[in-house]
Scaffold this motif. Structure first.
Motif, short mmCIF file in Angstrom:
data_model
loop_
_atom_site.label_atom_id
_atom_site.label_comp_id
_atom_site.label_asym_id
_atom_site.label_seq_id
_atom_site.Cartn_x
_atom_site.Cartn_y
_atom_site.Cartn_z
N LEU A 146 -14.38 -10.74 -6.08
CA LEU A 146 -14.40 -9.56 -5.19
C LEU A 146 -14.18 -9.99 -3.74
N ARG A 147 -13.44 -9.20 -3.00
CA ARG A 147 -13.22 -9.42 -1.56
C ARG A 147 -13.32 -8.07 -0.86
N PRO A 148 -13.48 -8.09 0.47
CA PRO A 148 -13.48 -6.80 1.18
C PRO A 148 -12.18 -6.05 0.91
N ASP A 149 -12.24 -4.73 0.73
CA ASP A 149 -11.02 -3.95 0.49
C ASP A 149 -10.40 -3.59 1.83
N ILE A 150 -10.09 -4.62 2.59
CA ILE A 150 -9.52 -4.47 3.93
C ILE A 150 -8.14 -5.12 3.92
N VAL A 151 -7.17 -4.49 4.57
CA VAL A 151 -5.84 -5.09 4.67
C VAL A 151 -5.85 -6.08 5.83
N TRP A 152 -5.60 -7.33 5.55
CA TRP A 152 -5.64 -8.37 6.57
C TRP A 152 -4.26 -8.65 7.13
N PHE A 153 -4.21 -9.35 8.21
CA PHE A 153 -2.91 -9.70 8.81
C PHE A 153 -2.10 -10.50 7.79
N GLY A 154 -0.84 -10.12 7.68
CA GLY A 154 0.05 -10.80 6.73
C GLY A 154 0.09 -10.08 5.40
N GLU A 155 -0.74 -9.02 5.24
CA GLU A 155 -0.73 -8.25 3.99
C GLU A 155 -0.10 -6.87 4.24
N MET A 156 0.43 -6.28 3.20
CA MET A 156 1.08 -4.97 3.31
C MET A 156 0.00 -3.88 3.36
N PRO A 157 0.06 -3.03 4.38
CA PRO A 157 -0.90 -1.91 4.42
C PRO A 157 -0.78 -1.04 3.18
N TYR A 158 -1.82 -0.32 2.91
CA TYR A 158 -1.87 0.59 1.75
C TYR A 158 -1.07 1.87 2.01
N HIS A 159 -0.64 2.49 0.89
CA HIS A 159 -0.12 3.87 0.88
C HIS A 159 1.11 4.05 1.77
N MET A 160 1.92 3.00 1.93
CA MET A 160 3.06 3.11 2.84
C MET A 160 4.08 4.13 2.37
N GLU A 161 4.21 4.35 1.05
CA GLU A 161 5.17 5.35 0.57
C GLU A 161 4.71 6.76 0.97
N ALA A 162 3.44 7.03 0.76
CA ALA A 162 2.89 8.35 1.13
C ALA A 162 2.97 8.54 2.64
N ILE A 163 2.71 7.47 3.37
CA ILE A 163 2.79 7.54 4.84
C ILE A 163 4.22 7.86 5.27
N ALA A 164 5.19 7.19 4.68
CA ALA A 164 6.60 7.43 5.06
C ALA A 164 6.99 8.88 4.77
N GLN A 165 6.51 9.41 3.65
CA GLN A 165 6.84 10.81 3.32
C GLN A 165 6.26 11.77 4.37
N ARG A 166 5.02 11.54 4.75
CA ARG A 166 4.39 12.45 5.72
C ARG A 166 5.02 12.32 7.09
N LEU A 167 5.40 11.11 7.46
CA LEU A 167 6.05 10.93 8.78
C LEU A 167 7.41 11.62 8.79
N ALA A 168 8.13 11.52 7.67
CA ALA A 168 9.47 12.14 7.59
C ALA A 168 9.39 13.66 7.65
N ALA A 169 8.24 14.21 7.22
CA ALA A 169 8.13 15.68 7.11
C ALA A 169 7.43 16.30 8.31
N CYS A 170 6.89 15.47 9.22
CA CYS A 170 6.07 16.08 10.28
C CYS A 170 6.93 16.61 11.42
N ASP A 171 6.40 17.59 12.14
CA ASP A 171 7.11 18.02 13.36
C ASP A 171 6.31 17.69 14.62
N LEU A 172 5.09 17.14 14.40
CA LEU A 172 4.32 16.63 15.54
C LEU A 172 3.57 15.38 15.08
N PHE A 173 3.75 14.29 15.82
CA PHE A 173 3.05 13.03 15.53
C PHE A 173 2.12 12.74 16.70
N VAL A 174 0.85 12.53 16.37
CA VAL A 174 -0.17 12.34 17.42
C VAL A 174 -0.88 11.02 17.15
#
Ligand code: APR
Length: 234
Positions: A146-174
Protein backbone atom coordinates in the motif's frame (compact mmCIF):
# COMPACT_ATOMS: atom_id res chain seq x y z
CA UNK A 1 -26.62 26.22 -20.40
CA UNK A 2 -23.31 27.64 -19.14
CA UNK A 3 -20.64 24.98 -18.68
CA UNK A 4 -18.01 26.05 -16.15
CA UNK A 5 -14.87 24.14 -15.24
CA UNK A 6 -13.12 25.30 -12.08
CA UNK A 7 -9.53 24.23 -11.36
CA UNK A 8 -8.58 24.61 -7.71
CA UNK A 9 -5.20 24.56 -6.03
CA UNK A 10 -3.86 24.75 -2.50
CA UNK A 11 -4.77 28.44 -2.26
CA UNK A 12 -8.49 27.69 -1.96
CA UNK A 13 -7.80 25.71 1.21
CA UNK A 14 -5.32 28.19 2.68
CA UNK A 15 -7.93 30.17 4.60
CA UNK A 16 -9.20 26.92 6.07
CA UNK A 17 -5.77 26.60 7.69
CA UNK A 18 -4.02 24.19 5.31
CA UNK A 19 -0.58 25.22 4.09
CA UNK A 20 0.06 25.85 0.43
CA UNK A 21 3.03 24.17 -1.26
CA UNK A 22 4.81 27.35 -2.36
CA UNK A 23 4.99 30.88 -1.02
CA UNK A 24 6.09 32.30 2.36
CA UNK A 25 5.23 29.26 4.50
CA UNK A 26 4.90 26.68 1.73
CA UNK A 27 5.30 23.01 2.47
CA UNK A 28 8.17 22.80 -0.03
CA UNK A 29 10.13 25.27 2.10
CA UNK A 30 10.39 22.55 4.73
CA UNK A 31 10.62 19.35 2.69
CA UNK A 32 12.33 18.42 -0.57
CA UNK A 33 9.90 17.38 -3.31
CA UNK A 34 12.23 14.58 -4.40
CA UNK A 35 12.11 13.08 -0.89
CA UNK A 36 8.36 13.33 -0.37
CA UNK A 37 6.54 13.62 -3.67
CA UNK A 38 8.25 11.11 -6.00
CA UNK A 39 8.05 7.30 -6.31
CA UNK A 40 11.82 7.23 -5.77
CA UNK A 41 11.50 9.14 -2.49
CA UNK A 42 8.86 6.68 -1.29
CA UNK A 43 11.00 3.71 -2.29
CA UNK A 44 13.97 5.19 -0.41
CA UNK A 45 12.10 5.99 2.80
CA UNK A 46 8.40 5.02 2.93
CA UNK A 47 8.12 5.85 6.62
CA UNK A 48 9.31 9.43 6.01
CA UNK A 49 6.72 9.87 3.24
CA UNK A 50 4.03 8.34 5.46
CA UNK A 51 4.97 10.76 8.26
CA UNK A 52 4.54 13.71 5.87
CA UNK A 53 1.10 12.65 4.66
CA UNK A 54 0.00 11.58 8.15
CA UNK A 55 0.91 15.09 9.27
CA UNK A 56 -1.46 16.52 6.65
CA UNK A 57 -4.16 13.94 7.47
CA UNK A 58 -3.93 14.83 11.17
CA UNK A 59 -4.97 18.42 10.31
CA UNK A 60 -8.13 17.47 8.43
CA UNK A 61 -10.44 16.93 11.44
CA UNK A 62 -9.70 20.44 12.71
CA UNK A 63 -9.97 22.33 9.40
CA UNK A 64 -13.23 23.08 7.67
CA UNK A 65 -14.46 24.14 4.25
CA UNK A 66 -14.35 27.91 3.86
CA UNK A 67 -16.62 30.38 2.06
CA UNK A 68 -14.89 29.71 -1.27
CA UNK A 69 -15.50 25.94 -1.08
CA UNK A 70 -19.09 26.57 0.00
CA UNK A 71 -19.74 29.10 -2.78
CA UNK A 72 -18.74 26.51 -5.39
CA UNK A 73 -20.92 23.85 -3.76
CA UNK A 74 -23.91 26.24 -3.75
CA UNK A 75 -23.37 27.07 -7.43
CA UNK A 76 -23.17 23.38 -8.37
CA UNK A 77 -26.35 22.64 -6.42
CA UNK A 78 -28.16 25.58 -8.04
CA UNK A 79 -27.29 24.07 -11.42
CA UNK A 80 -28.63 20.70 -10.30
CA UNK A 81 -31.96 22.06 -9.08
CA UNK A 82 -32.50 24.50 -11.92
CA UNK A 83 -31.93 27.73 -10.00
CA UNK A 84 -28.98 28.52 -12.28
CA UNK A 85 -28.83 27.58 -15.99
CA UNK A 86 -25.38 26.09 -15.73
CA UNK A 87 -23.23 23.07 -14.96
CA UNK A 88 -20.14 23.16 -12.75
CA UNK A 89 -17.25 20.70 -12.68
CA UNK A 90 -14.44 21.08 -10.15
CA UNK A 91 -11.05 19.69 -11.11
CA UNK A 92 -8.88 19.91 -8.04
CA UNK A 93 -5.16 19.51 -7.59
CA UNK A 94 -5.84 19.33 -3.86
CA UNK A 95 -5.68 16.09 -1.92
CA UNK A 96 -7.86 17.32 0.95
CA UNK A 97 -11.59 16.58 1.20
CA UNK A 98 -12.81 20.14 1.73
CA UNK A 99 -14.75 20.40 -1.55
CA UNK A 100 -16.71 17.26 -0.68
CA UNK A 101 -17.28 18.40 2.90
CA UNK A 102 -18.60 21.71 1.55
CA UNK A 103 -21.17 19.72 -0.44
CA UNK A 104 -19.60 19.59 -3.90
CA UNK A 105 -20.28 16.30 -5.71
CA UNK A 106 -18.87 16.86 -9.18
CA UNK A 107 -15.22 16.84 -8.11
CA UNK A 108 -12.29 15.29 -9.98
CA UNK A 109 -9.15 14.76 -7.86
CA UNK A 110 -6.39 14.80 -10.46
CA UNK A 111 -3.61 14.43 -7.87
CA UNK A 112 -5.35 11.80 -5.73
CA UNK A 113 -6.71 11.97 -2.21
CA UNK A 114 -5.12 12.01 1.26
CA UNK A 115 -7.79 9.70 2.67
CA UNK A 116 -7.18 6.92 0.15
CA UNK A 117 -4.35 4.46 -0.29
CA UNK A 118 -3.41 2.54 -3.43
CA UNK A 119 -2.15 -1.02 -3.67
CA UNK A 120 0.78 -1.21 -6.07
CA UNK A 121 0.07 -4.94 -6.48
CA UNK A 122 -3.67 -5.10 -7.30
CA UNK A 123 -4.37 -1.35 -7.70
CA UNK A 124 -7.21 -1.36 -5.17
CA UNK A 125 -7.78 2.01 -3.51
CA UNK A 126 -8.84 1.29 0.08
CA UNK A 127 -9.66 4.07 2.50
CA UNK A 128 -6.76 5.15 4.71
CA UNK A 129 -7.16 4.61 8.47
CA UNK A 130 -5.11 5.82 11.39
CA UNK A 131 -3.22 2.59 12.06
CA UNK A 132 -2.08 2.09 8.46
CA UNK A 133 1.67 1.65 8.00
CA UNK A 134 3.74 0.70 4.91
CA UNK A 135 3.50 -2.92 6.20
CA UNK A 136 -0.31 -2.94 6.37
CA UNK A 137 -1.60 -5.67 4.03
CA UNK A 138 -3.90 -4.63 1.21
CA UNK A 139 -7.48 -5.55 2.24
CA UNK A 140 -8.12 -6.84 -1.28
CA UNK A 141 -5.04 -8.92 -2.13
CA UNK A 142 -3.14 -9.13 1.16
CA UNK A 143 0.10 -7.80 -0.30
CA UNK A 144 2.07 -5.37 1.87
CA UNK A 145 2.06 -2.99 -1.10
CA UNK A 146 0.00 0.00 0.00
CA UNK A 147 1.13 3.57 -0.76
CA UNK A 148 -0.55 6.96 -0.47
CA UNK A 149 -3.09 7.40 -3.29
CA UNK A 150 -1.35 10.61 -4.32
CA UNK A 151 -0.03 11.39 -7.80
CA UNK A 152 3.67 12.17 -7.41
CA UNK A 153 5.98 14.07 -9.71
CA UNK A 154 6.80 11.98 -12.75
CA UNK A 155 3.45 10.14 -12.57
CA UNK A 156 0.41 10.66 -14.80
CA UNK A 157 -2.41 12.53 -13.05
CA UNK A 158 -5.71 10.72 -12.67
CA UNK A 159 -8.82 11.07 -14.86
CA UNK A 160 -7.06 12.92 -17.69
CA UNK A 161 -9.57 11.64 -20.28
CA UNK A 162 -12.55 12.94 -18.30
CA UNK A 163 -10.68 16.19 -17.68
CA UNK A 164 -9.97 16.65 -21.40
CA UNK A 165 -13.65 16.09 -22.21
CA UNK A 166 -14.81 18.69 -19.69
CA UNK A 167 -12.22 21.23 -20.81
CA UNK A 168 -13.24 20.75 -24.45
CA UNK A 169 -16.91 21.32 -23.58
CA UNK A 170 -16.61 24.28 -21.22
CA UNK A 171 -17.36 27.88 -22.10
CA UNK A 172 -15.78 29.30 -18.94
CA UNK A 173 -12.57 28.06 -17.30
CA UNK A 174 -11.79 29.38 -13.82
CA UNK A 175 -8.62 28.73 -11.81
CA UNK A 176 -8.65 29.41 -8.08
CA UNK A 177 -5.65 29.46 -5.74
CA UNK A 178 -3.02 27.83 -7.89
CA UNK A 179 0.49 29.02 -8.74
CA UNK A 180 0.14 27.52 -12.22
CA UNK A 181 3.63 26.00 -12.22
CA UNK A 182 2.78 22.28 -12.28
CA UNK A 183 1.70 20.61 -15.52
CA UNK A 184 -0.60 19.38 -16.92
CA UNK A 185 -2.92 21.62 -14.82
CA UNK A 186 -0.84 24.69 -15.64
CA UNK A 187 -1.55 24.13 -19.33
CA UNK A 188 -5.34 23.85 -19.03
CA UNK A 189 -5.87 27.59 -19.59
CA UNK A 190 -4.06 27.47 -22.95
CA UNK A 191 -5.99 24.37 -24.00
CA UNK A 192 -9.36 26.17 -23.64
CA UNK A 193 -8.34 29.63 -24.90
CA UNK A 194 -9.87 29.03 -28.35
CA UNK A 195 -13.37 28.25 -27.07
CA UNK A 196 -13.78 29.50 -23.49
CA UNK A 197 -13.41 32.65 -21.44
CA UNK A 198 -10.85 32.30 -18.64
CA UNK A 199 -10.63 33.78 -15.14
CA UNK A 200 -7.96 33.46 -12.44
CA UNK A 201 -8.78 34.05 -8.77
CA UNK A 202 -5.54 34.22 -6.81
CA UNK A 203 -3.98 35.99 -3.85
CA UNK A 204 -1.14 37.31 -5.96
CA UNK A 205 -0.59 37.96 -9.64
CA UNK A 206 1.03 35.07 -11.51
CA UNK A 207 4.67 35.59 -12.43
CA UNK A 208 5.02 36.73 -16.04
CA UNK A 209 2.26 37.35 -18.59
CA UNK A 210 -1.07 36.02 -17.45
CA UNK A 211 -2.74 33.67 -19.91
CA UNK A 212 -6.13 34.47 -18.36
CA UNK A 213 -8.69 36.91 -19.80
CA UNK A 214 -9.44 38.18 -16.31
CA UNK A 215 -7.40 38.04 -13.09
CA UNK A 216 -9.16 38.77 -9.79
CA UNK A 217 -6.68 39.22 -6.95
CA UNK A 218 -7.50 38.78 -3.28
CA UNK A 219 -8.37 36.07 -0.76
CA UNK A 220 -10.59 33.39 -2.29
CA UNK A 221 -13.07 33.58 0.59
CA UNK A 222 -13.89 37.13 -0.56
CA UNK A 223 -13.49 36.98 -4.33
CA UNK A 224 -15.11 33.61 -5.11
CA UNK A 225 -18.41 34.11 -3.23
CA UNK A 226 -18.75 37.57 -4.85
CA UNK A 227 -18.37 35.93 -8.28
CA UNK A 228 -20.81 33.09 -7.66
CA UNK A 229 -23.36 35.52 -6.16
CA UNK A 230 -23.23 37.56 -9.38
CA UNK A 231 -23.80 34.38 -11.41
CA UNK A 232 -26.76 33.32 -9.28
CA UNK A 233 -28.32 36.80 -9.29
CA UNK A 234 -27.83 37.39 -13.03
N1 APR B 1 -6.82 32.95 -1.76
C1 APR B 1 -6.47 32.82 -3.07
N2 APR B 1 -5.26 32.36 -3.48
C2 APR B 1 -4.38 32.03 -2.52
C3 APR B 1 -4.66 32.16 -1.13
C4 APR B 1 -5.94 32.63 -0.78
N3 APR B 1 -6.30 32.79 0.51
N4 APR B 1 -3.56 31.77 -0.43
C5 APR B 1 -2.63 31.42 -1.34
N5 APR B 1 -3.11 31.60 -2.58
C6 APR B 1 -2.43 31.33 -3.86
C7 APR B 1 -0.96 31.64 -3.85
O1 APR B 1 -0.74 32.99 -4.25
C8 APR B 1 -0.42 30.64 -4.86
O2 APR B 1 -0.37 31.22 -6.17
O3 APR B 1 -2.53 29.93 -4.09
C9 APR B 1 -1.42 29.49 -4.85
C10 APR B 1 -0.89 28.23 -4.23
O4 APR B 1 0.15 27.76 -5.05
P1 APR B 1 0.89 26.39 -4.68
O5 APR B 1 1.28 26.40 -3.26
O6 APR B 1 1.96 26.19 -5.72
O7 APR B 1 -0.22 25.27 -4.83
P2 APR B 1 -0.75 24.59 -6.15
O8 APR B 1 -0.77 25.56 -7.30
O9 APR B 1 -2.02 23.92 -5.80
O10 APR B 1 0.36 23.47 -6.44
C11 APR B 1 0.14 22.61 -7.53
O11 APR B 1 2.10 21.34 -6.91
O12 APR B 1 3.44 20.38 -5.31
C12 APR B 1 2.47 20.13 -6.25
O13 APR B 1 0.97 18.33 -6.22
C13 APR B 1 1.23 19.56 -5.63
O14 APR B 1 -1.08 19.90 -6.31
C14 APR B 1 0.13 20.56 -6.00
C15 APR B 1 0.73 21.26 -7.22
Amino acid sequence: MQRIVVLTGAGISQESGLQTFRGPDGLWNHERIEDICTPQGFARDPLRVDRFYNGLRAQLPSVHPNAAHRALAILEQAGRNGDWPGHLTIITQNIDDLHERAGSRNVIHMHGELLRLRCTHCHATPAWHTDCTPDTPCPDCGAAALRPDIVWFGEMPYHMEAIAQRLAACDLFVAIGTSGVVYPAAGFVDSVADHADTMLFNLEAPSGRSAFDQTILGPATRTVPAWTRDLLNA
